[in-house]
Design a protein around this motif. Structure first.
Motif, PDB file in Angstrom:
ATOM      1  N   GLU A 173       0.823  -1.214   0.000  1.00 45.81           N
ATOM      2  CA  GLU A 173       0.000   0.000   0.000  1.00 45.81           C
ATOM      3  C   GLU A 173       0.856   1.263   0.000  1.00 45.81           C
ATOM      4  N   LYS A 174       0.270   2.344  -0.509  1.00 44.98           N
ATOM      5  CA  LYS A 174       0.878   3.667  -0.448  1.00 44.98           C
ATOM      6  C   LYS A 174       0.129   4.469   0.611  1.00 44.98           C
ATOM      7  N   VAL A 175       0.901   5.101   1.491  1.00 44.31           N
ATOM      8  CA  VAL A 175       0.339   5.777   2.654  1.00 44.31           C
ATOM      9  C   VAL A 175       0.773   7.238   2.635  1.00 44.31           C
ATOM     10  N   LEU A 176      -0.151   8.137   2.990  1.00 50.06           N
ATOM     11  CA  LEU A 176       0.138   9.564   3.029  1.00 50.06           C
ATOM     12  C   LEU A 176      -0.126  10.107   4.430  1.00 50.06           C
ATOM     13  N   GLU A 177       0.841  10.860   4.967  1.00 53.91           N
ATOM     14  CA  GLU A 177       0.644  11.543   6.244  1.00 53.91           C
ATOM     15  C   GLU A 177       0.564  13.042   6.016  1.00 53.91           C
ATOM     16  N   LEU A 178      -0.477  13.658   6.540  1.00 52.39           N
ATOM     17  CA  LEU A 178      -0.634  15.104   6.484  1.00 52.39           C
ATOM     18  C   LEU A 178      -0.108  15.707   7.781  1.00 52.39           C
ATOM     19  N   GLY A 179       0.935  16.529   7.684  1.00 52.11           N
ATOM     20  CA  GLY A 179       1.564  17.086   8.868  1.00 52.11           C
ATOM     21  C   GLY A 179       2.488  16.071   9.508  1.00 52.11           C
ATOM     22  N   GLY A 181     -12.866   7.252   8.129  1.00 54.53           N
ATOM     23  CA  GLY A 181     -13.804   7.111   7.022  1.00 54.53           C
ATOM     24  C   GLY A 181     -13.162   6.400   5.852  1.00 54.53           C
ATOM     25  N   LYS A 182     -13.966   5.840   4.986  1.00 54.29           N
ATOM     26  CA  LYS A 182     -13.487   5.165   3.786  1.00 54.29           C
ATOM     27  C   LYS A 182     -14.104   5.808   2.549  1.00 54.29           C
ATOM     28  N   LYS A 183     -13.309   5.950   1.530  1.00 51.18           N
ATOM     29  CA  LYS A 183     -13.808   6.467   0.257  1.00 51.18           C
ATOM     30  C   LYS A 183     -14.642   5.369  -0.421  1.00 51.18           C
ATOM     31  N   LYS A 184     -15.831   5.723  -0.838  1.00 54.23           N
ATOM     32  CA  LYS A 184     -16.695   4.722  -1.460  1.00 54.23           C
ATOM     33  C   LYS A 184     -16.072   4.149  -2.717  1.00 54.23           C
ATOM     34  N   LYS A 226      -7.524   6.369  -3.044  1.00 55.87           N
ATOM     35  CA  LYS A 226      -8.091   5.450  -4.020  1.00 55.87           C
ATOM     36  C   LYS A 226      -9.484   5.019  -3.556  1.00 55.87           C
ATOM     37  N   PRO A 227     -10.360   4.605  -4.468  1.00 59.70           N
ATOM     38  CA  PRO A 227     -11.648   4.057  -4.050  1.00 59.70           C
ATOM     39  C   PRO A 227     -11.434   2.914  -3.058  1.00 59.70           C
ATOM     40  N   GLY A 228     -12.150   2.958  -1.952  1.00 62.57           N
ATOM     41  CA  GLY A 228     -11.940   1.977  -0.893  1.00 62.57           C
ATOM     42  C   GLY A 228     -10.853   2.367   0.092  1.00 62.57           C
ATOM     43  N   GLY A 229     -10.137   3.456  -0.199  1.00 64.25           N
ATOM     44  CA  GLY A 229      -9.070   3.915   0.683  1.00 64.25           C
ATOM     45  C   GLY A 229      -9.630   4.499   1.972  1.00 64.25           C
ATOM     46  N   ALA A 230      -8.819   4.465   3.032  1.00 66.16           N
ATOM     47  CA  ALA A 230      -9.284   4.875   4.360  1.00 66.16           C
ATOM     48  C   ALA A 230      -8.426   5.988   4.927  1.00 66.16           C
ATOM     49  N   CYS A 231      -9.044   6.811   5.765  1.00 61.23           N
ATOM     50  CA  CYS A 231      -8.297   7.869   6.458  1.00 61.23           C
ATOM     51  C   CYS A 231      -8.566   7.806   7.955  1.00 61.23           C
ATOM     52  N   LYS A 235      -6.420   9.760  -6.660  1.00 57.30           N
ATOM     53  CA  LYS A 235      -6.477   8.311  -6.399  1.00 57.30           C
ATOM     54  C   LYS A 235      -5.088   7.683  -6.301  1.00 57.30           C
ATOM     55  N   GLN A 236      -4.250   8.234  -5.431  1.00 52.69           N
ATOM     56  CA  GLN A 236      -2.876   7.758  -5.297  1.00 52.69           C
ATOM     57  C   GLN A 236      -2.646   6.852  -4.086  1.00 52.69           C
ATOM     58  N   TYR A 237      -3.474   6.974  -3.042  1.00 52.05           N
ATOM     59  CA  TYR A 237      -3.133   6.353  -1.762  1.00 52.05           C
ATOM     60  C   TYR A 237      -4.252   5.458  -1.224  1.00 52.05           C
ATOM     61  N   GLU A 238      -3.820   4.314  -0.637  1.00 47.14           N
ATOM     62  CA  GLU A 238      -4.784   3.432   0.024  1.00 47.14           C
ATOM     63  C   GLU A 238      -5.102   3.903   1.442  1.00 47.14           C
ATOM     64  N   LYS A 239      -4.123   4.535   2.092  1.00 47.34           N
ATOM     65  CA  LYS A 239      -4.318   4.974   3.470  1.00 47.34           C
ATOM     66  C   LYS A 239      -3.797   6.402   3.633  1.00 47.34           C
TER      67      LYS A 239
END
Length: 209
Positions: free
Chosen positions: A51-57, A205-208, A146-151, A117-121
């Motif tokens: 998976e590709k993961v993004l952290e904000l801050g 939440g999860k992206k639909k 990405k669709p189905g991705g979670a934050c 649509k770059q990140y799964e998490k």
């Protein structure tokens, strides 16, 4: 304005946008302060191989380091508004930066420099208080997942016996409605571990699909 108020305002600014040696010190201080909620956030993310993961801050890069120690076959990208924090995160994650498993970007959360649509998490720990445009940031989170991705968006909303009404109102009446309007599925408010007496919580939440 008295000396005490000036010092408080200065420290508050440093937490929002760390600068110089004091900013670097505060970044390292936050590593120790926020360990319980950082570990909890990583657990909630349930990161899977590849998976590709993004952290904000991303701050000084402690969460990124922990994630990459647990998950060898993933990529974690950290974004921060502070050049001082980007430098600290690069030092802390030197080996994984060299291997291009950890990547760092200077940027603002309300306008992310990533394709759709770059990140799964995606996650953020103790930053949403400082977001200048909540609506724009929620839309950006939705866009880059990405669709189905979670934050997982982790924050504090009280200390000891005190509840922080302003934060709770912002979460209940702004953040969560915005996420639902943006078509996140299963948006939840979760209670986390206490950290130095501070109450922690997270909106997930999860992206639909």
């Amino acid at each position: 304005m008295g000396i005490r108020s000036k010092v408080k305002d200065f420290i508050d600014i440093q937490y929002k946008l760390p600068k110089g040696l004091i900013g670097a010190y505060i970044g390292e201080k936050m590593v120790a302060q926020h360990k319980p909620e950082t570990l909890w956030t990583i657990e909630l993310l349930d990161i899977q191989p590849g998976e590709k993961v993004l952290e904000l801050g991303c701050g000084s890069g402690y969460a990124m380091k922990l994630i990459l120690e647990i998950n060898k076959e993933i990529e974690v990208v950290g974004v921060d508004l502070s050049p001082v924090m980007i430098r600290s995160a690069a030092i802390r994650n030197k080996k994984t930066v060299q291997k291009e498993k950890a990547k760092l970007r200077l940027g603002n959360v309300k306008s992310l420099d990533f394709k759709d649509k770059q990140y799964e998490k995606l996650y953020s720990i103790h930053t949403l208080y400082f977001w200048e445009d909540l609506s724009a940031t929620v839309k950006e989170i939705f866009r880059v997942l990405k669709p189905g991705g979670a934050c997982v968006l982790t924050f504090s909303n009280g200390k000891d016996n005190e509840e922080w009404d302003e934060i709770n109102r912002m979460i209940e009446h702004q953040l969560m409605p915005l996420m639902k309007e943006t078509e996140f599925a299963g948006t939840e408010l979760l209670k986390g571990p206490n950290s130095r007496g501070f109450h922690t919580a997270a909106v997930t939440g999860k992206k639909k699909l």
